[in-house]
Design an enzyme around this catalytic site. Structure first.
Site, PDB file in Angstrom:
ATOM      1  N   HIS A 104      -1.513  15.504  17.073  1.00  0.00           N
ATOM      2  CA  HIS A 104      -2.461  15.520  18.321  1.00  0.00           C
ATOM      3  C   HIS A 104      -2.087  17.268  18.611  1.00  0.00           C
ATOM      4  O   HIS A 104      -2.637  17.720  19.774  1.00  0.00           O
ATOM      5  CB  HIS A 104      -0.970  15.016  19.691  1.00  0.00           C
ATOM      6  N   CYS A 106      -2.645   4.495  -1.523  1.00  0.00           N
ATOM      7  CA  CYS A 106      -3.228   4.490  -0.152  1.00  0.00           C
ATOM      8  C   CYS A 106      -4.122   3.713   0.060  1.00  0.00           C
ATOM      9  O   CYS A 106      -5.302   4.610   0.016  1.00  0.00           O
ATOM     10  CB  CYS A 106      -2.956   5.957   0.497  1.00  0.00           C
ATOM     11  N   TYR A 149      -3.893  -0.608   8.779  1.00  0.00           N
ATOM     12  CA  TYR A 149      -4.221  -0.748   7.535  1.00  0.00           C
ATOM     13  C   TYR A 149      -5.238  -2.844   7.061  1.00  0.00           C
ATOM     14  O   TYR A 149      -4.775  -3.081   7.231  1.00  0.00           O
ATOM     15  CB  TYR A 149      -3.547  -1.022   6.575  1.00  0.00           C
ATOM     16  N   ARG A 189       2.377   9.576   1.128  1.00  0.00           N
ATOM     17  CA  ARG A 189       1.941   9.389   2.560  1.00  0.00           C
ATOM     18  C   ARG A 189       3.499   9.055   3.345  1.00  0.00           C
ATOM     19  O   ARG A 189       3.431   7.862   3.690  1.00  0.00           O
ATOM     20  CB  ARG A 189       1.248   7.943   2.185  1.00  0.00           C
ATOM     21  N   HIS A 212      -6.397   5.444  24.802  1.00  0.00           N
ATOM     22  CA  HIS A 212      -5.249   6.239  23.487  1.00  0.00           C
ATOM     23  C   HIS A 212      -5.225   5.384  22.627  1.00  0.00           C
ATOM     24  O   HIS A 212      -5.147   3.856  22.496  1.00  0.00           O
ATOM     25  CB  HIS A 212      -4.191   5.980  24.469  1.00  0.00           C
TER      26      HIS A 212
END
Lengths: 498, 498
Positions: free
Chosen positions: B95, B213, B351, B166, B70
């Site tokens: 999803h 971002c 990140y 974001r 996952h």
């Protein structure tokens, strides 16, 4: 010293070839009647109006038309107007080549006679210090030499004797007892500090810092397009533990505090190394770098626990960690708080970078800022270019250094043996760094599986990433610049496979 | 959210295709006898020992073998163990694709019957704010959208309504009167500050800052090798004037001073945006950034002179200038001084960047630092890709933005129309920057002579250089990373010539 004018002169020199490659300083052999001039006659030609004449050995030259092509600027050449070039050329040994002498010959107007023709020039390099024979010499006068690569990548601290040397001028000799530094500037008390004052009035502060010449790795630029300057390989870099008085403490002692600071933008430094006109080496750093205690700028009087060596600024130099070596003025004599940057040649017209499309003919030096903090850098120190591996070898141990200016940590070094198709991330060995201020290089090593050799060769590449996630560009072409500074392209080492 | 496991599942999904492309959530149509399970029976399968079952609509799935694949980690999927995926999938709309549903169908063990089969899931996105239609939407749930390129490169300050968004989770709605932020940590007083406290107890400080971002320009990485993540173009960046209380003042108010600071390495932030398990968005910045007044970190309650918009963290968010957007936590609820970084998913496992050879199968998230200050960046905003020029046009006006993290000024932007053979240096238009701390982007423009078009096309390239003389790498291949962050390769725009 810059050299653009040399290119301009190449054309002239080529014309001269047909005349038998006469070379400046030789008595002219053929051609029309030789005109003779005394020193007094030459001395009259000291302005553009009257034409600018200079002598070199027994040659007399009219360089008026060359003034604006002189790489160091017309002003510098004008220092010799009406007189001899010889003492200047003794100082700036880069003139002392057949090429330059042949160019000068193109401007010959006659021969020097009388007393002036027989004057001896004192050698400004007569008293240079003894150097370690393992240093890799790039120029003798002024002395410039790299740390041997064997020492790089294996030694966290570079031994003083093997630390790269970047001198712009002859090494000045200083009696420590008579040495002092003057601190002055707008709103400051004028203070004169002896070596004893520095060591007793101010707390001793130690910082482990990497110094790197702005021209480190310049040699690779020549594969793109010829640059002028010392052909530095990867060894114009080193790391030492420096101790001295904090610059911020010294400035505070001279009265620079929060109230006066708005008037002041730069802290200028002058060294005792000076040229024949008395112009000394100079540079400056921004006030924000100079005043913050966290920036660790010091007036260093020790290097790796010993007195500063003569080549490294004895008795006192500036260490401004994270900033290019050229601003860490050696043989310090003066500190000036100012609204202005240093107006020195090296701050204004030397250590700057431009786009690859800017050349000596169109450069505007004011259009780029002086280099201060430097870019992310890395190099492979082992194996060495041309090393021969046995054909049965299936992996190779690689080690090197990585460094980024401005206190930025190195967070990753990658090595590739297949032109960047795949990368091995190296183990880092950070050297003496602190939480947020990483002034010293990071050594690294890794084992790289070898691919099939092509034409009996394997190329290793390394590149580093710093804490800002800046990384090195692939090739030197995109960052080529006329002065050949700040080359941080991926570093390559080509090996032979037996 | 990461997606590596999706790749692992693709193989499975392909096998399933032969069975008629059954898709999770649909009642199974063919095959052997359908096994039926009640909610209670499913609930027993909530550990690896007992096998981990989940439901989606009326499907029952044994996902034990998928746990370690996952993308968000086994732990996150375990939140649904023995129960319904539906509320999680409602939260994480990524999803909700045929591909993912088909993959899940590969794990089907039966059909859900009884009361559990008919439960409705509340839509966590039912109360999202209204958005400006000109925003370029990259995902609706959570909402993510770019500033339109027409606004970039021409406007020093980005209008609030058009500022890139974001969001990681649904937008929390906050009553300003009941909002407060709690400040706590080792050696600190525990302080609770209302909006009124923030605006009256602390001096209002204004800073003009660019937010970017970490995934800005991710789309270009897909040309090298597919990355998972929002397909950001060049518009996940913007600049605004933010006002609020200095973080250093707020921390000092809570008792964080020089004496306690050695214990503390990071300042953590938590937002009110949280997932179905109650886990809120979180991030941290280093103490050196948080505590220095010069670093200008603020608890912002105004953006371009107005209240923060709902999408940008109303009523209060962190603005940490020079640092990547992901650390500027919105809908701020808690500030924690700590020895440790934020342990949030976004700080620890999102990140970060790795070498191009690190993939989802071999990534060690602990081996890379969390992105803080970002690399040097630039993009061409005008002309736009595919713009058509008349054949007679001999030059083109080019404009764009350039920015570097950490307060580093932009010192040069170069533009090339011939693949980097020659470069035009652009005019810079610095926006609201200060002596040593350049928090805002630099807009730039220039006129580029057009070369002969090849195949009716001309490619423009730009790249910037910052004050450290770091520059952008030529191509995205060398900086490709599995999470697709920090793409700062040379930006290219291809034009058509009629």
């Amino acid at each position: 010293m810059a050299f653009s004018g040399v290119f301009a002169l190449v054309g002239l020199a080529e014309c001269e070839e047909e005349k038998g490659k006469a070379s400046a300083g030789q008595t002219k052999k053929a051609g029309g009647p030789v005109k003779e001039f005394t020193g007094e006659e030459v001395a009259e030609h000291c302005t553009r109006d009257k034409r600018v004449w200079v002598t070199y050995k027994d040659g007399v030259y009219d360089v008026t038309d060359f003034l604006d092509m002189h790489p160091g600027g017309a002003q510098r050449l004008m220092l010799a107007a009406g007189g001899a070039l010889d003492p200047f050329w003794a100082m700036y040994a880069q003139h002392n080549t057949d090429e330059v002498r042949q160019m000068l010959e193109g401007y010959r107007v006659g021969t020097l006679v009388g007393a002036a023709a027989n004057q001896q020039v004192a050698d400004p390099y007569a008293n240079e210090p003894k150097r370690h024979p393992a240093l890799v010499v790039r120029s003798q006068q002024p002395f410039n030499a790299e740390t041997p690569v064997d020492v790089l990548g294996t030694s966290g601290l570079t031994p003083n004797e093997l630390f790269y040397v970047r001198n712009h001028l002859p090494v000045p000799h200083v009696e420590p007892a008579s040495w002092s530094v003057r601190v002055e500037g707008e709103g400051l008390k004028r203070v004169e500090l002896s070596l004893k004052d520095l060591t007793t009035k101010f707390k001793k502060h130690t910082v482990t810092a990497t110094l790197q010449c702005t021209g480190n790795r310049r040699d690779q630029f020549n594969d793109v397009k010829k640059v002028k300057g010392l052909e530095w390989g990867i060894g114009a870099i080193g790391t030492a533990e420096f101790s001295g008085a904090r610059l911020s403490d010294v400035l505070a002692y001279a009265g620079l505090d929060g109230d006066t600071i708005d008037e002041i933008e730069h802290i200028q430094f002058e060294g005792l190394d000076s040229d024949i006109s008395g112009t000394c080496y100079g540079a400056s750093i921004p006030i924000s770098k100079a005043m913050s205690r966290h920036e660790d700028v010091i007036l260093a009087y020790e290097m790796n626990g010993k007195d500063l060596p003569l080549d490294h600024g004895y008795p006192v130099r500036i260490i401004a960690p994270g900033i290019t070596g050229a601003r860490c003025v050696k043989w310090l004599s003066r500190i000036i708080a100012s609204k202005e940057e240093s107006q020195s040649h090296w701050q204004q017209k030397d250590y700057k970078s431009f786009s690859p499309s800017v050349d000596w003919d169109n450069v505007d030096w004011n259009s780029a800022p002086a280099v201060q903090e430097t870019n992310v850098q890395s190099a492979i120190c082992e194996p060495r270019p041309g090393d021969i591996l046995e054909g049965s070898t299936d992996e190779v141990e690689v080690r090197g250094y990585a460094y980024s200016g401005g206190g930025h940590a190195i967070v990753r070094v990658d090595v590739s043996a297949d032109d960047g198709e795949t990368w091995i991330t190296a183990e880092l060995e950070p050297v003496y760094n602190r939480r947020s201020r990483n002034w010293a290089w990071t050594l690294w090593h890794t084992t790289v599986p070898l691919p099939e050799a092509k034409d009996g060769r394997v190329k290793l590449i390394c590149r580093a990433v710093d804490a800002n996630y800046n990384t090195q560009p692939e090739s030197p072409a995109g960052i080529w610049n006329l002065r050949g500074v700040l080359n941080n392209a991926w570093h390559e080492v080509v090996l032979s496979i037996e």
